[in-house]
Write a protein that holds these residues in place. Structure first.
Motif, PDB file in Angstrom:
ATOM      1  N   UNK A  55       0.837  -1.193   0.000  1.00 38.35           N
ATOM      2  CA  UNK A  55       0.000   0.000   0.000  1.00 38.35           C
ATOM      3  C   UNK A  55       0.876   1.248   0.000  1.00 38.35           C
ATOM      4  N   UNK A  56       1.876   1.249   0.861  1.00 36.21           N
ATOM      5  CA  UNK A  56       2.783   2.387   0.983  1.00 36.21           C
ATOM      6  C   UNK A  56       4.102   2.029   0.306  1.00 36.21           C
ATOM      7  N   UNK A  57       4.348   2.648  -0.824  1.00 39.34           N
ATOM      8  CA  UNK A  57       5.531   2.347  -1.628  1.00 39.34           C
ATOM      9  C   UNK A  57       6.539   3.481  -1.508  1.00 39.34           C
ATOM     10  N   UNK A  58       7.801   3.116  -1.360  1.00 37.24           N
ATOM     11  CA  UNK A  58       8.917   4.060  -1.381  1.00 37.24           C
ATOM     12  C   UNK A  58       9.712   3.759  -2.645  1.00 37.24           C
ATOM     13  N   UNK A  59      10.483   4.710  -3.111  1.00 38.23           N
ATOM     14  CA  UNK A  59      11.192   4.539  -4.378  1.00 38.23           C
ATOM     15  C   UNK A  59      12.710   4.563  -4.187  1.00 38.23           C
ATOM     16  N   UNK A  60      13.389   3.899  -5.113  1.00 33.50           N
ATOM     17  CA  UNK A  60      14.850   3.865  -5.142  1.00 33.50           C
ATOM     18  C   UNK A  60      15.280   4.163  -6.573  1.00 33.50           C
ATOM     19  N   UNK A  61      16.225   5.083  -6.732  1.00 33.52           N
ATOM     20  CA  UNK A  61      16.773   5.370  -8.056  1.00 33.52           C
ATOM     21  C   UNK A  61      17.504   4.139  -8.567  1.00 33.52           C
ATOM     22  N   UNK A  62      17.261   3.779  -9.797  1.00 29.72           N
ATOM     23  CA  UNK A  62      17.942   2.632 -10.404  1.00 29.72           C
ATOM     24  C   UNK A  62      18.899   3.098 -11.496  1.00 29.72           C
ATOM     25  N   UNK A  63      19.408   4.323 -11.358  1.00 29.06           N
ATOM     26  CA  UNK A  63      20.362   4.880 -12.320  1.00 29.06           C
ATOM     27  C   UNK A  63      21.693   4.143 -12.241  1.00 29.06           C
ATOM     28  N   UNK A  64      22.379   4.083 -13.362  1.00 27.82           N
ATOM     29  CA  UNK A  64      23.690   3.433 -13.422  1.00 27.82           C
ATOM     30  C   UNK A  64      24.677   4.082 -12.446  1.00 27.82           C
ATOM     31  N   UNK A  65      24.527   5.395 -12.215  1.00 31.42           N
ATOM     32  CA  UNK A  65      25.462   6.081 -11.324  1.00 31.42           C
ATOM     33  C   UNK A  65      25.353   5.615  -9.874  1.00 31.42           C
ATOM     34  N   UNK A  66      24.252   4.955  -9.522  1.00 31.21           N
ATOM     35  CA  UNK A  66      24.068   4.450  -8.162  1.00 31.21           C
ATOM     36  C   UNK A  66      24.243   2.934  -8.069  1.00 31.21           C
ATOM     37  N   UNK A  67      24.653   2.299  -9.161  1.00 27.91           N
ATOM     38  CA  UNK A  67      24.745   0.834  -9.221  1.00 27.91           C
ATOM     39  C   UNK A  67      25.560   0.256  -8.057  1.00 27.91           C
ATOM     40  N   UNK A  68      26.707   0.845  -7.768  1.00 25.39           N
ATOM     41  CA  UNK A  68      27.570   0.348  -6.695  1.00 25.39           C
ATOM     42  C   UNK A  68      26.856   0.421  -5.339  1.00 25.39           C
ATOM     43  N   UNK A  69      26.205   1.551  -5.061  1.00 31.74           N
ATOM     44  CA  UNK A  69      25.497   1.723  -3.790  1.00 31.74           C
ATOM     45  C   UNK A  69      24.276   0.806  -3.693  1.00 31.74           C
TER      46      UNK A  69
END
Length: 191
Positions: free
Chosen positions: A164-178
């Motif tokens: 019901x409550x969704x949070x988001x995460x960036x899936x950009x290549x620049x964050x791949x390592x993290x």
């Protein structure tokens, strides 16, 4: 015999309808969260933007530095960036992994970057940076406005414990390592 056939058909139809409704409910909840996130950026409510991000993301990325980066990007007096539109490409079916649901979402974010206050050299530099990040065919310069219009292909991962409550995460290549510290390997392999 005819009654059994009709009853069986009705049960199958009911189950199929329920299953589709469930998928649509998940899809709608994810889309709603994604649109909310985009609107927090559009209306420059960056504290709400931070609140919409999956908290575990900030175990791998410094929250204060990320907040400063958002402020420099969206409250920059030299390059005014506005969100014009958002179009979904796909919303992945949620996958339950270790008590959390993960859905990979792809969309286009249409942005306008007003660079009219910059000199030609800086505009050229911005143009090269945008083309490198989003692809040359996704960036258009509108001379009369002194602005770039970017059709940015984006990927995000929506995460929820209760669907019901969704949070988001960036899936950009620049964050791949993290992201290796934030997302399960099964999800990372699909990005």
């Amino acid at each position: 015999m005819k009654t059994k056939f009709i009853t069986t058909l009705f049960i199958i139809f009911s189950l199929t309808s329920f299953a589709q409704k469930k998928v649509n409910t998940d899809d709608q909840a994810i889309r709603k969260s994604m649109v909310y996130f985009a609107n927090t950026i559009k209306y420059k409510k960056l504290d709400q933007t931070i609140d919409a991000i999956y908290p575990k993301f900030f175990t791998a990325v410094n929250k204060d530095q990320f907040t400063q980066m958002l402020n420099m990007t969206y409250n920059n007096p030299f390059v005014k960036i506005d969100v014009l539109d958002m179009k979904f490409i796909s919303v992945g079916k949620p996958e339950l992994i270790d008590g959390e649901n993960f859905s990979i979402t792809s969309y286009y974010l249409k942005l306008k970057a007003d660079v009219s206050s910059m000199n030609e050299e800086m505009k050229k530099s911005i143009s090269e940076m945008l083309a490198k990040k989003y692809g040359k065919n996704s960036v258009e310069y509108i001379a009369k406005d002194g602005a770039y219009v970017i059709n940015a292909p984006m990927k995000m991962v929506a995460v929820s414990k209760d669907k019901k409550n969704w949070k988001v995460v960036f899936a950009d290549a620049e964050y791949k390592k993290q992201l290796t510290k934030v997302l399960p390997k099964k999800i990372l392999d699909k990005l």
